[in-house]
Design a protein around this motif. Structure first.
Motif, PDB file in Angstrom:
ATOM      1  N   GLN A  18      -5.548  -4.279  -4.489  1.00  0.00           N
ATOM      2  CA  GLN A  18      -5.103  -2.958  -4.033  1.00  0.00           C
ATOM      3  C   GLN A  18      -6.277  -2.022  -3.766  1.00  0.00           C
ATOM      4  O   GLN A  18      -6.343  -1.354  -2.725  1.00  0.00           O
ATOM      5  N   GLU A  22      -7.881  -0.387  -0.186  1.00  0.00           N
ATOM      6  CA  GLU A  22      -7.970   1.055   0.041  1.00  0.00           C
ATOM      7  C   GLU A  22      -9.402   1.518   0.310  1.00  0.00           C
ATOM      8  O   GLU A  22      -9.674   2.716   0.360  1.00  0.00           O
ATOM      9  N   ASN A 350       2.523  -5.228 -11.991  1.00  0.00           N
ATOM     10  CA  ASN A 350       2.509  -4.245 -10.907  1.00  0.00           C
ATOM     11  C   ASN A 350       2.584  -2.828 -11.446  1.00  0.00           C
ATOM     12  O   ASN A 350       1.929  -1.917 -10.937  1.00  0.00           O
ATOM     13  N   ASP A 354      -0.220  -0.209 -10.759  1.00  0.00           N
ATOM     14  CA  ASP A 354       0.164   1.002 -10.022  1.00  0.00           C
ATOM     15  C   ASP A 354      -0.273   2.273 -10.760  1.00  0.00           C
ATOM     16  O   ASP A 354      -0.750   3.226 -10.135  1.00  0.00           O
ATOM     17  N   LYS A 376       3.470   3.017  -3.407  1.00  0.00           N
ATOM     18  CA  LYS A 376       3.756   2.006  -2.397  1.00  0.00           C
ATOM     19  C   LYS A 376       5.211   1.574  -2.584  1.00  0.00           C
ATOM     20  O   LYS A 376       5.629   1.267  -3.698  1.00  0.00           O
ATOM     21  N   ASP A 379       7.749  -3.416  -0.806  1.00  0.00           N
ATOM     22  CA  ASP A 379       6.710  -4.444  -0.621  1.00  0.00           C
ATOM     23  C   ASP A 379       5.495  -3.900   0.127  1.00  0.00           C
ATOM     24  O   ASP A 379       4.929  -4.575   0.995  1.00  0.00           O
ATOM     25  N   GLU A 380       5.128  -2.651  -0.194  1.00  0.00           N
ATOM     26  CA  GLU A 380       3.930  -1.987   0.334  1.00  0.00           C
ATOM     27  C   GLU A 380       4.015  -1.695   1.839  1.00  0.00           C
ATOM     28  O   GLU A 380       3.012  -1.381   2.463  1.00  0.00           O
ATOM     29  N   ARG A 381       5.216  -1.751   2.398  1.00  0.00           N
ATOM     30  CA  ARG A 381       5.363  -1.438   3.824  1.00  0.00           C
ATOM     31  C   ARG A 381       5.549   0.054   4.069  1.00  0.00           C
ATOM     32  O   ARG A 381       5.445   0.522   5.208  1.00  0.00           O
ATOM     33  N   GLU A 383       4.670   4.089   2.345  1.00  0.00           N
ATOM     34  CA  GLU A 383       3.971   4.899   1.348  1.00  0.00           C
ATOM     35  C   GLU A 383       4.678   6.234   1.192  1.00  0.00           C
ATOM     36  O   GLU A 383       5.143   6.822   2.175  1.00  0.00           O
ATOM     37  N   THR A 442      -0.631   3.817   7.087  1.00  0.00           N
ATOM     38  CA  THR A 442      -1.492   3.726   5.908  1.00  0.00           C
ATOM     39  C   THR A 442      -2.786   4.497   6.190  1.00  0.00           C
ATOM     40  O   THR A 442      -3.146   4.721   7.343  1.00  0.00           O
TER      41      THR A 442
END
Length: 453
Positions: A18, A22, A350, A354, A376, A379-381, A383, A442
């Motif tokens: 992660q 970033e 997670n 997180d 997120k 499934d992180e798609r 934000e 993102t």
């Protein structure tokens, strides 16, 4: 930022993935060379084989110029020692994963004496997520923004709800003014809906609003808003202990199954108000004897993912009204689990990662962005970001309907001096408001990034 991660277990790998994604400069320290090689090759980070508590290893990793050191090995004591050395050698921020409940009573003392920026207990964090879900049984996920004043809540649309088969613009005003429907997940697709979007049975939707308005919204939909009256927990490990303790404190009747006799004795002393049963929670006859068909909720917390999943499926089949929570360690089960009707799923690694990532984003915010919180989703798609609006921003004092927003962006919530507002097209953002933005983009770092150039 320059970050050192010590320990490449499940949490360490999730963190590395992660934080690297970033844009942070990551160096990982791990004693197992094969594991380290996998992490270095997978996430394009620097790696050093060795003990993170070694001063020379820390120096090789660049501790003297690091902004942050995160210790997430399996040993609490090693993690704390790593933090102590990092603090003395580099004077950077430090985060330690600490799991032993004995340290919980002394955590404030430990933090202060060692100068820790953050201590994270994975079992306590997982129990906290389960606790929030049992207090709000209609939800599949609950998160908080604006220091607890605003809530993100996910739930499943069913055929009998007033919002089913309706376009968002046609939802009755008494519902629409309470919350903002910001994300819809349907058949493995994720949408940031506009007014023409029609909700269907089976959709998982994400709403934002104040705690009070969220409760009102659910009440008006006819969904349960009261905490569950009782629960059966299978698994008497630390997560089960922390969860049971919290539920008892708010008046929920707790029955807890644990196979290990000595652990049962220990739990009986720690949790005198709970019914502790020394037995196999996978034994259907025992579950039936303890009232599984009528219990308000069921939580599967064994150390075996497959056992938890099968247990939850069984309980769902005989008690469809029960709120069910399933602990799963392996995230790669996600696609399979998504197709099963087993209620809410919590992933401890997670949750831990997180919480740490949110802290890192807070550090970054003070340097080069004004992000207060970031989650997120789906499934992180997607934000969900909370921005602090600063003087001079072009979004200030302009009705939202007149802002030239990028596609895939929705303003979900405005916190104006502690008052949580569900925005309309006529709403305006003021200086020093915090604004929650939901987006499929993102890399947003500033509230101004939501606007088209």
């Amino acid at each position: 930022m320059q970050i050192i991660v010590v320990g490449c277990g499940n949490v360490g790998q999730t963190l590395t993935q992660q934080l690297s994604k970033e844009g942070h400069d990551i160096t990982v320290i791990e004693e197992n060379s094969n594991v380290l090689q996998y992490v270095v090759n997978s996430y394009d980070v620097m790696g050093i084989v060795g003990n993170g508590a070694s001063y020379s290893i820390m120096k090789d990793a660049g501790i003297e110029s690091a902004d942050l050191m995160i210790a997430v090995t399996e040993s609490d004591e090693l993690n704390l020692l790593c933090c102590l050395i990092a603090k003395k050698a580099g004077n950077c921020h430090t985060i330690a994963r600490v799991r032993n409940p004995i340290y919980k009573k002394e955590i404030n003392f430990i933090k202060e004496e060692l100068g820790l920026s953050m201590v994270i207990n994975p079992e306590e964090a997982a129990a906290g997520e389960a606790d929030r879900l049992l207090k709000f049984p209609s939800a599949t996920k609950v998160e908080t923004f604006s220091r607890g004043r605003a809530e993100l809540v996910k739930f499943i649309v069913t055929k009998n709800l007033r919002i089913c088969d309706k376009a968002l613009r046609d939802i009755p005003d008494d519902l629409k003014k309470q919350v903002i429907i910001s994300v819809v997940s349907r058949d493995n697709e994720v949408f940031i809906p506009d007014g023409n979007f029609i909700l269907r049975a089976g959709d998982e939707i994400t709403i934002f609003g104040s705690s009070r308005n969220t409760l009102t919204f659910f009440r008006k939909l006819g969904l349960p808003t009261a905490k569950v009256p009782s629960t059966i927990i299978v698994g008497g490990g630390e997560t089960g202990f922390y969860l049971a303790k919290e539920l008892i404190s708010i008046g929920i009747k707790v029955t807890l199954f644990e196979k290990d006799a000595s652990r049962c004795k220990e739990l009986s002393e720690l949790l005198p108000q709970a019914l502790i049963i020394n037995g196999d929670g996978t034994d259907k006859d025992m579950l039936l004897e303890e009232g599984i068909t009528s219990v308000g909720s069921f939580v599967a917390l064994t150390n075996l993912d497959e056992e938890n999943i099968m247990l939850s499926m069984y309980v769902k089949s005989i008690n469809p009204k029960a709120k069910i929570i399933t602990k799963v360690h392996r995230v790669n089960y996600g696609d399979i689990i998504g197709s099963l009707d087993i209620g809410s799923v919590i992933y401890p690694k997670n949750i831990t990662a997180d919480r740490i990532v949110q802290f890192v984003r807070g550090m970054s915010a003070s340097k080069d962005s004004n992000i207060e919180t970031l989650y997120k989703l789906n499934d992180e798609r997607v934000e969900a970001l909370e921005f602090i609006v600063r003087k001079g921003s072009p979004v200030i004092d302009v009705p939202l309907a007149q802002l030239n927003l990028k596609k895939g962006i929705l303003i979900a919530c405005i916190n104006h001096y502690g008052e949580i507002l569900s925005p309309t097209g006529a709403s305006v953002i003021k200086d020093r408001d915090s604004v929650i933005v939901v987006t499929t983009h993102t890399g947003l770092k500033d509230i101004n990034d939501i606007l088209e150039n």
